[in-house]
Scaffold this motif. Structure first.
Motif, PDB file in Angstrom:
ATOM      1  N   ALA A  74       0.834  -1.209   0.000  1.00 53.73           N
ATOM      2  CA  ALA A  74       0.000   0.000   0.000  1.00 53.73           C
ATOM      3  C   ALA A  74       0.862   1.250   0.000  1.00 53.73           C
ATOM      4  O   ALA A  74       0.526   2.254  -0.642  1.00 53.73           O
ATOM      5  CB  ALA A  74      -0.922  -0.009   1.209  1.00 53.73           C
ATOM      6  N   ALA A  75       1.995   1.215   0.710  1.00 57.55           N
ATOM      7  CA  ALA A  75       2.876   2.378   0.780  1.00 57.55           C
ATOM      8  C   ALA A  75       3.598   2.618  -0.544  1.00 57.55           C
ATOM      9  O   ALA A  75       3.947   3.756  -0.870  1.00 57.55           O
ATOM     10  CB  ALA A  75       3.882   2.196   1.912  1.00 57.55           C
ATOM     11  N   ARG A  76       3.829   1.545  -1.309  1.00 63.44           N
ATOM     12  CA  ARG A  76       4.507   1.710  -2.601  1.00 63.44           C
ATOM     13  C   ARG A  76       3.622   2.415  -3.619  1.00 63.44           C
ATOM     14  O   ARG A  76       4.109   3.065  -4.539  1.00 63.44           O
ATOM     15  CB  ARG A  76       4.945   0.340  -3.151  1.00 63.44           C
ATOM     16  N   GLY A  77       2.313   2.252  -3.479  1.00 62.77           N
ATOM     17  CA  GLY A  77       1.396   2.938  -4.382  1.00 62.77           C
ATOM     18  C   GLY A  77       0.367   2.017  -5.001  1.00 62.77           C
ATOM     19  O   GLY A  77       0.707   0.980  -5.582  1.00 62.77           O
ATOM     20  N   ILE A  78      -0.893   2.388  -4.856  1.00 58.76           N
ATOM     21  CA  ILE A  78      -2.016   1.678  -5.465  1.00 58.76           C
ATOM     22  C   ILE A  78      -2.456   2.478  -6.679  1.00 58.76           C
ATOM     23  O   ILE A  78      -2.659   3.689  -6.598  1.00 58.76           O
ATOM     24  CB  ILE A  78      -3.172   1.540  -4.448  1.00 58.76           C
ATOM     25  N   GLU A  79      -2.622   1.809  -7.815  1.00 62.17           N
ATOM     26  CA  GLU A  79      -2.850   2.538  -9.057  1.00 62.17           C
ATOM     27  C   GLU A  79      -4.192   2.247  -9.714  1.00 62.17           C
ATOM     28  O   GLU A  79      -4.426   2.632 -10.858  1.00 62.17           O
ATOM     29  CB  GLU A  79      -1.718   2.251 -10.047  1.00 62.17           C
ATOM     30  N   SER A  80      -5.086   1.560  -9.014  1.00 61.16           N
ATOM     31  CA  SER A  80      -6.420   1.328  -9.570  1.00 61.16           C
ATOM     32  C   SER A  80      -7.417   1.172  -8.437  1.00 61.16           C
ATOM     33  O   SER A  80      -7.052   0.805  -7.312  1.00 61.16           O
ATOM     34  CB  SER A  80      -6.443   0.067 -10.445  1.00 61.16           C
ATOM     35  N   PHE A  81      -8.654   1.467  -8.748  1.00 54.59           N
ATOM     36  CA  PHE A  81      -9.699   1.304  -7.744  1.00 54.59           C
ATOM     37  C   PHE A  81      -9.863  -0.163  -7.378  1.00 54.59           C
ATOM     38  O   PHE A  81     -10.100  -0.507  -6.216  1.00 54.59           O
ATOM     39  CB  PHE A  81     -11.017   1.871  -8.263  1.00 54.59           C
ATOM     40  N   GLN A  82      -9.717  -1.054  -8.332  1.00 52.73           N
ATOM     41  CA  GLN A  82      -9.839  -2.479  -8.055  1.00 52.73           C
ATOM     42  C   GLN A  82      -8.796  -2.935  -7.046  1.00 52.73           C
ATOM     43  O   GLN A  82      -9.086  -3.728  -6.136  1.00 52.73           O
ATOM     44  CB  GLN A  82      -9.702  -3.290  -9.359  1.00 52.73           C
ATOM     45  N   GLU A  83      -7.564  -2.441  -7.200  1.00 53.49           N
ATOM     46  CA  GLU A  83      -6.504  -2.803  -6.255  1.00 53.49           C
ATOM     47  C   GLU A  83      -6.808  -2.239  -4.872  1.00 53.49           C
ATOM     48  O   GLU A  83      -6.582  -2.901  -3.854  1.00 53.49           O
ATOM     49  CB  GLU A  83      -5.160  -2.284  -6.757  1.00 53.49           C
ATOM     50  N   PHE A  84      -7.326  -1.037  -4.825  1.00 54.23           N
ATOM     51  CA  PHE A  84      -7.693  -0.435  -3.541  1.00 54.23           C
ATOM     52  C   PHE A  84      -8.760  -1.268  -2.841  1.00 54.23           C
ATOM     53  O   PHE A  84      -8.648  -1.580  -1.649  1.00 54.23           O
ATOM     54  CB  PHE A  84      -8.193   0.990  -3.775  1.00 54.23           C
ATOM     55  N   VAL A  85      -9.798  -1.641  -3.573  1.00 54.98           N
ATOM     56  CA  VAL A  85     -10.885  -2.449  -3.013  1.00 54.98           C
ATOM     57  C   VAL A  85     -10.354  -3.770  -2.472  1.00 54.98           C
ATOM     58  O   VAL A  85     -10.754  -4.236  -1.403  1.00 54.98           O
ATOM     59  CB  VAL A  85     -11.965  -2.703  -4.087  1.00 54.98           C
TER      60      VAL A  85
END
Length: 414
Positions: free
Chosen positions: A355-366
């Motif tokens: 999560a700290a490296r970076g989430i780049e899509s809403f699907q990944e966030f969910v």
């Protein structure tokens, strides 16, 4: 209106109500509540087989079928207002969670207002797992057990019958009988759509004195007033919590979606915007949603660095990178933000590092949010200020999940 016009259903047969499971670290996102998902599919198909053609009722409702990014609260409210039958999956977790108890109570109140003499006649409960507590067994006394199908059902619950192939036939019989009962109740005496009480304003009838543990969602994002020049303002609002990246992905702000997930896991959520970053939010587990564009605001990088340096292990930074607006500056900002997070934060578990490296899509966030919430809770329970703290009250401190699989050190049973 001709038959071929397919009128909108005037209601639905049933609403499935259950306690959401906290994820295990070893689980894949798609595995969450997979047995509930399979049961809903089987039950909905069985209802479809037994329904009367032209009943005007739609199929069952299951919150996992809500489209990704939709307003979950609005969808649940609509289901509570249109379902003819509530199908609660009784388990120790169901009787412990505020959310499931509130759904149960909202439906019961709707039936009372609709003039149903015996509201419990509109419930078709399922013994999902054995109900252990004496007070909970009292609530479950009206569960139709269908002993003729298999004595294993009342002894072990329907989830066990679903998971074990030796009980496959018994499971199918129980599901079929549940479906017949749902259809009979819904079609013989339909109530029709009617208003339902807001679940957020209700107490659980199972534990009316219970207070939800608290969870913090903090947002470090610009507002429309602080947005750097040239940045598309569509994703922003007058306050940081209104930040909504991925414009095609979700209706709600990112903080609102995280709130919904945490509430399903029995937390009361405190949402704080960037202007409150200096306040003490460290007395509870939480996550910090970070927009790299915050670093580009006046003093944003220094503010974020100072905040993260004091961040305890039970508050997890989540960098969310919105590349969908194709702004060429985002790559450098995302790298700078990730460096700030890495330099200022203590080493964390792999999910938190991702999560700290970076989430780049809403699907990944969910997919990640439930795991992050549980990881924050675990870290708080292991290392948080629970002993002798001024905030060490039932209202302020988190409680261990009622699902034994989520207790630190407890292994999964599947």
């Amino acid at each position: 209106m001709t038959r071929s016009e397919n009128p909108e259903p005037r209601g639905r047969y049933f609403l499935l109500s259950y306690a959401h499971s906290p994820p295990l670290a070893s689980q894949r996102p798609g595995d969450l509540d997979r047995w509930v998902t399979r049961f809903f599919g089987d039950l909905d198909q069985a209802v479809s087989r037994h329904r009367t053609e032209g009943s005007g009722l739609g199929g069952g409702f299951f919150d996992q079928r809500i489209p990704l990014g939709s307003d979950w609260r609005a969808a649940l409210a609509g289901a509570l207002e249109t379902a003819e039958v509530l199908v609660p999956l009784y388990s120790p977790a169901y009787f412990s969670r505020l959310q499931s108890g509130r759904e149960w109570e909202s439906f019961r109140r709707r039936m009372l207002r609709a003039g149903v003499e015996d509201p419990m006649s509109r419930f078709v409960p399922v013994l999902w797992t054995p109900v252990l507590g004496e007070q909970h067994r009292e609530w479950a006394r009206d569960v139709p057990l269908f002993e003729a199908a298999s004595p294993a059902y009342p002894d072990n619950g329907l989830q066990a019958l679903l998971r074990l192939k030796v009980y496959e036939d018994a499971y199918r019989i129980v599901v079929d009988r549940l479906a017949r009962r749902i259809v009979a109740v819904a079609e013989n005496d339909p109530v029709g759509p009617s208003p339902a009480d807001d679940v957020d304003r209700l107490d659980s009838p199972f534990q009316p004195e219970a207070a939800a543990a608290r969870f913090a969602v903090t947002v470090a994002a610009p507002t429309t007033e602080t947005l750097p020049p040239g940045r598309d303002p569509e994703a922003y609002g007058s306050g940081s919590p209104q930040w909504r990246p991925f414009p095609e992905g979700h209706e709600l702000p990112l903080a609102a979606y995280a709130t919904l997930v945490a509430e399903r896991l029995d937390f009361a959520v405190v949402v704080t915007g960037v202007e409150k970053l200096g306040d003490d939010q460290h007395d509870k587990p939480g996550i910090v949603l970070i927009d790299p564009w915050f670093v580009a605001t006046d003093g944003g990088a220094e503010t974020l660095r100072a905040y993260l340096e004091s961040l305890p292990l039970w508050v997890l930074p989540v960098v969310v990178v919105d590349r969908e607006r194709h702004d060429p500056r985002i790559t450098a900002l995302a790298r700078e933000t990730a460096d700030i997070v890495t330099d200022a934060s203590a080493p964390r578990a792999e999910t938190a590092r991702r999560a700290a490296r970076g989430i780049e899509s809403f699907q990944e966030f969910v997919a990640l949010v439930p795991f992050l919430i549980v990881e924050a809770e675990r870290q708080y329970l292991r290392k948080g200020p629970m002993q002798g703290s001024a905030t060490d009250t039932p209202e302020a401190r988190p409680r261990l999940s009622r699902d034994p699989r989520a207790v630190p050190g407890r292994e999964a049973d599947d």
